[in-house]
Every structure is written in structure tokens, then in C-alpha cells.
Design a protein around this motif. Structure first.
Motif, mmCIF file in Angstrom:
data_model
loop_
_atom_site.group_PDB
_atom_site.id
_atom_site.type_symbol
_atom_site.label_atom_id
_atom_site.label_comp_id
_atom_site.label_asym_id
_atom_site.label_seq_id
_atom_site.Cartn_x
_atom_site.Cartn_y
_atom_site.Cartn_z
ATOM 1 N N ASP A 170 -42.875 -26.871 -33.780
ATOM 2 C CA ASP A 170 -44.100 -27.595 -33.374
ATOM 3 C C ASP A 170 -43.836 -29.102 -33.415
ATOM 4 O O ASP A 170 -44.153 -29.829 -32.479
ATOM 5 N N ASP A 171 -43.241 -29.544 -34.524
ATOM 6 C CA ASP A 171 -43.042 -30.986 -34.747
ATOM 7 C C ASP A 171 -42.130 -31.622 -33.694
ATOM 8 O O ASP A 171 -42.258 -32.806 -33.401
ATOM 9 N N ILE A 172 -41.174 -30.861 -33.181
ATOM 10 C CA ILE A 172 -40.251 -31.469 -32.211
ATOM 11 C C ILE A 172 -40.672 -31.170 -30.764
ATOM 12 O O ILE A 172 -39.910 -31.406 -29.831
ATOM 13 N N GLY A 173 -41.876 -30.651 -30.603
ATOM 14 C CA GLY A 173 -42.427 -30.511 -29.252
ATOM 15 C C GLY A 173 -42.220 -29.149 -28.607
ATOM 16 O O GLY A 173 -42.486 -28.964 -27.428
ATOM 17 N N ILE A 174 -41.731 -28.165 -29.399
ATOM 18 C CA ILE A 174 -41.574 -26.817 -28.839
ATOM 19 C C ILE A 174 -42.655 -25.945 -29.481
ATOM 20 O O ILE A 174 -42.407 -25.172 -30.411
ATOM 21 N N GLY A 175 -43.864 -26.149 -29.009
ATOM 22 C CA GLY A 175 -45.028 -25.503 -29.601
ATOM 23 C C GLY A 175 -45.191 -24.059 -29.154
ATOM 24 O O GLY A 175 -44.408 -23.536 -28.345
ATOM 25 N N HIS A 212 -38.075 -37.306 -37.994
ATOM 26 C CA HIS A 212 -39.297 -37.919 -38.511
ATOM 27 C C HIS A 212 -38.957 -39.074 -39.453
ATOM 28 O O HIS A 212 -39.514 -40.167 -39.370
ATOM 29 N N ALA A 213 -37.976 -38.831 -40.343
ATOM 30 C CA ALA A 213 -37.673 -39.820 -41.389
ATOM 31 C C ALA A 213 -37.150 -41.135 -40.805
ATOM 32 O O ALA A 213 -37.584 -42.211 -41.218
ATOM 33 N N VAL A 214 -36.226 -41.054 -39.843
ATOM 34 C CA VAL A 214 -35.608 -42.305 -39.371
ATOM 35 C C VAL A 214 -36.484 -43.065 -38.380
ATOM 36 O O VAL A 214 -36.141 -44.174 -37.981
ATOM 37 N N THR A 215 -37.583 -42.461 -37.968
ATOM 38 C CA THR A 215 -38.465 -43.185 -37.058
ATOM 39 C C THR A 215 -39.650 -43.802 -37.804
ATOM 40 O O THR A 215 -40.548 -44.357 -37.191
ATOM 41 N N ARG A 216 -39.625 -43.725 -39.115
ATOM 42 C CA ARG A 216 -40.694 -44.374 -39.895
ATOM 43 C C ARG A 216 -40.546 -45.894 -39.789
ATOM 44 O O ARG A 216 -39.426 -46.402 -39.618
ATOM 45 N N PRO A 217 -41.644 -46.621 -39.935
ATOM 46 C CA PRO A 217 -41.576 -48.077 -39.754
ATOM 47 C C PRO A 217 -40.728 -48.783 -40.808
ATOM 48 O O PRO A 217 -40.330 -49.923 -40.625
ATOM 49 N N THR A 218 -40.388 -48.082 -41.908
ATOM 50 C CA THR A 218 -39.624 -48.741 -42.975
ATOM 51 C C THR A 218 -38.135 -48.863 -42.652
ATOM 52 O O THR A 218 -37.363 -49.383 -43.458
ATOM 53 N N GLY A 219 -37.710 -48.371 -41.491
ATOM 54 C CA GLY A 219 -36.321 -48.580 -41.078
ATOM 55 C C GLY A 219 -35.425 -47.373 -41.321
ATOM 56 O O GLY A 219 -35.793 -46.422 -42.013
#
Ligand SMILES: Cc1cc2nc3c(=O)[nH]c(=O)nc-3n(C[C@H](O)[C@H](O)[C@H](O)COP(=O)(O)OP(=O)(O)OC[C@H]3O[C@@H](n4cnc5c(N)ncnc54)[C@H](O)[C@@H]3O)c2cc1C
Length: 352
Positions: free
Chosen positions: A58-63, A288-295
Motif C-alpha cells: 500500500d505504502d509504495i503505491g501497489i494498493g 519513507h525514512a530517507v525522504t523525511r525533511p530531516t535529511g
């Protein structure tokens, strides 16, 4: 961000590499996957998708709406599962109520590869040369070159002293489950409305030469009728055979701008049927983790934190279930322990 897309190079177009690619692309990353093989595989057995794996999809767009059609199956209804001795005595029996989504490995890989730039025929021998990318992902499987380069020989995949055979037969069977004996186990799980998965494992120092049906008959031919029936329906050409390995406990899944996912990070014995599912969860979690705004650095630390302890626990649990199943210190110890792990064992029915 300066408006330029972040770049990732992913080594390996397996479930780990492709799920990570999907996750990153959803967040606008520019991704290239480097795969040593010339194409995605066209054959493979059915994989059971645990709830966490469905959530990752679901999270990666294969719902849900994309999880239908050829190669996908829903197993529902009164599917009894049992745990037998080789003579056919049921040590445990669960009446039914299975509700499981399954997918064939080639279908899953084809779905995960949609829209992903894959450079086939590109073996990476030195992952250190990929440092121009913002992120490098070692998704290169059990014998990962990336892991080897980061952690060295001490962290080579470790043989578990057992081998496995597996495959699919046409049609269904009356009852599903596993049969345990000293040094060997045989499992039968659903693979859809018209097919059945089987898998077998024996303790052995190395793999066997084909043809393989004769080895299966030698080890399991005298076991109870349900297995005898499966053996008569196995097609030699469809048998997969391999040694069992696990990844030693790594101190981190991350090094600099490189992250390990899937079997590269935590190859495990197959006895809980969790390898592919945990690999999907890695891909979604890393994306998800590496696209967080904290870098990216913070994201990689977050990924390591979220995934390492959990998967290393499963590596250990998978090994222990195998040990227990094939224990040879008298069947009394084994039978006594079965009650304690019965719930786990039954929950995995259909997930190999
Ligand atoms: C025969 C078999 C059957 C299995 N059945 C089940 C099952 O029924 N259920 C389940 O949950 N799990 C199963 N597993 C485990 C599960 O398949 C794995 O946990 C999962 O596929 C791991 O995916 P991955 O992407 O990490 O690794 P892999 O699937 O191994 O993919 C790694 C990819 O990297 C490529 N590669 C490797 N080295 C390089 C390099 N140097 N350069 C470029 N490319 C490279 C490989 O060609 C491959 O495509 C099975 C494993 C095997 C071997």
C-alpha cells in the motif's frame, strides 16, 4: 532541497531493490537499478503476503486494486492445517479459517518493476565506485557484494547445514501442514484455487546433484500418505533446490550513504516464510525514512533503527523453528515443545 531530484543507485532487481525503487520514485527521486541478470525471472513459487507486507505494498503505491489478476490469489475458507509425524499422526490440527493473499514471485517482481529504470546485465563488482549518487542501496541478496565490501569476510552468509527443495503441483490437496522428523521436514501449503506449494528440508552439509525427485523419494517416500500423494504429482523440471544460509548479525544496516535491504541485510532460514515479506517492508521503510525533511543521514539512521532489531529477531526465530522441527534428540522433547510454538507454526501456513 534545491529542486534537483535526489539520485539513488540500487544494486539488485529483486524484491528488495524494486520495492525500494518504487518507494523512492513516489517521492520524486531519480532511481537506477543495476541488475546482473539479463531479465527478471519467469518462474517461481507462490509467496504468502503477511499483513505487514500488504501494508508495505500500500505504502509504495501497489494498493488493493492492483493486487488482482494473473499470479495473485486469495486463499479463504475452511483450509485445515496440521502438524504431523512421518507416520501420519497429527500432533496439532487447526480446523480452518485461512485468509491469505498470495502472489507468484514473477508477478510480484513484474508489478514492482513497472516504471523502474533497470540496467540489466550490469553486475556491480565494486559498490564503492557508485558514490556519486545521493544514496546507494545494496539489495544484492544473500551473498551481497555490498555487505562484503562494508563489513568484510566475517559477515559472509553462513550455511545453516541444511538444504531445501520446493515447488508447486497442480490442483489442491485435502489438508495442508508440516511433517517434522529428526533431521527432515516436509510442508504442504495452498498456492491458489488450483495449485499447491510443497517444500522439503533435510540437514545436509552441502547441496545435492540432480535429478532431485529421487532424493525426495529417498528421504520422504516412506512418510505418510498425504506426502506420498504430493510426491507422485511433482514434476522434476519444476523443482528448486538450494542450500540454506543466513546473514550474520550485522552491527548496522547502514554505512555512509549506503543502506542494505532484504537478504543482503538479513537472509533467514525459510521456516517462518517471512523473507520476502520483510524485504518488502524494508523497501517501504527505507523509502519513507530517507525522504523525511530531516535529511538522508538522519533517515538512514531511522531506517536502521526501525528495521535491524526486528529482522534480526526473525532471523533467529526462523533458525530456531528449523532446529526444533528437525531436532533429533528424541521426539519427546520436540513433541513437548510443539504446544508452545504451535500458534506460530499454524499462523505461517501458506506463507512459504
Ligand atoms: C529458491 C528460493 C525460494 C524462496 N521462497 C520464499 C517463499 O516462498 N517465501 C518467502 O517469504 N521467502 C522466500 N524466499 C526468500 C525470499 O525470496 C527472499 O527473502 C527475498 O526474495 C529477498 O529479496 P532480495 O531482493 O533481498 O534478494 P534477491 O531476491 O536474492 O535479489 C537480489 C538481486 O540482486 C542481483 N544481484 C546480486 N548480486 C549482484 C551484483 N553484484 N550486481 C548486480 N546485481 C546483483 C541478483 O541477480 C538478484 O536479482 C525464497 C528464497 C529462495 C532462494
Amino acid at each position: 532541497m534545491d529542486g534537483m531530484a535526489r539520485t539513488a543507485l540500487i544494486i539488485g532487481a529483486g524484491i528488495g531493490g524494486l520495492s525500494t525503487a518504487q518507494a523512492l520514485q513516489r517521492h520524486g527521486w531519480s532511481v537506477t537499478v543495476l541488475e546482473r541478470s539479463g531479465a527478471l525471472p519467469r518462474s517461481g513459487t507462490m509467496l504468502g503476503m503477511w499483513p505487514a507486507a500488504l501494508k508495505a505494498l500500500d505504502d509504495i503505491g501497489i494498493g488493493e486494486t492492483r493486487r488482482h489478476g494473473e499470479g495473485w490469489a486469495d486463499i479463504t475458507g475452511a483450509t485445515a492445517t496440521a502438524l504431523w509425524t512421518p507416520a501420519g499422526r497429527a500432533l496439532l490440527r487447526r480446523p480452518g479459517g485461512v485468509n491469505l493473499k498470495m502472489v507468484s514471485r514473477p508477478t510480484l517482481l513484474a508489478t514492482l518493476s513497472e516504471g523502474v529504470d533497470i540496467a540489466f546485465g550490469t553486475p556491480v563488482s565494486d559498490p564503492g565506485q557508485l558514490e556519486n549518487a545521493d544514496l546507494v542501496v545494496g539489495a544484492d541478496g544473500t551473498f551481497s557484494t555490498t555487505r562484503q565490501r562494508i563489513f568484510g569476510d566475517r559477515f559472509r552468509a553462513r550455511p545453516l547445514g541444511a538444504v531445501a527443495w520446493r515447488g508447486t503441483i497442480d490442483g489442491t490437496v485435502r489438508e495442508y501442514g508440516e511433517t517434522w522428523a529428526p533431521g527432515a521436514l516436509f510442508g504442504i501449503t495452498p498456492a491458489g484455487p488450483e495449485a499447491t506449494n510443497w517444500y522439503a528440508s533435510v540437514r545436509a552439509p552441502g547441496t545435492f546433484e540432480g535429478p532431485h525427485l529421487s532424493h525426495l523419494k529417498e528421504h520422504f517416500g516412506s512418510w505418510h500418505n498425504a506426502i506420498g500423494e504430493v510426491l507422485t504429482r511433482i514434476d522434476e523440471d519444476g523443482i528448486l533446490h538450494h542450500g540454506l544460509f543466513e546473514t550474520p548479525r550485522l552491527p548496522s544496516f547502514v554505512n555512509g550513504n549506503t543502506a542494505l535491504v532484504g537478504d543482503a541485510a538479513h537472509a533467514m532460514a525459510p521456516f517462518l516464510g517471512r523473507g520476502a515479506c520483510e524485504t518488502l517492508v524494508d523497501g517501504a521503510a527505507l523509502g519513507h525514512a530517507v525522504t523525511r525533511p530531516t535529511g538522508i543521514d538522519d533517515g538512514l539512521a531511522n531506517y536502521d533503527h526501525r528495521r535491524r532489531t526486528q529482522t534480526q529477531r526473525l532471523v533467529r526465530a526462523s533458525r530456531q523453528v528449523g532446529k526444533l522441527a528437525m531436532l533429533d534428540t528424541g521426539s519427546r522433547a520436540r513433541d513437548a515443545a510443539i504446544g508452545a510454538i504451535g500458534t506460530v507454526m499454524m499462523a505461517k501456513a501458506g506463507s512459504h
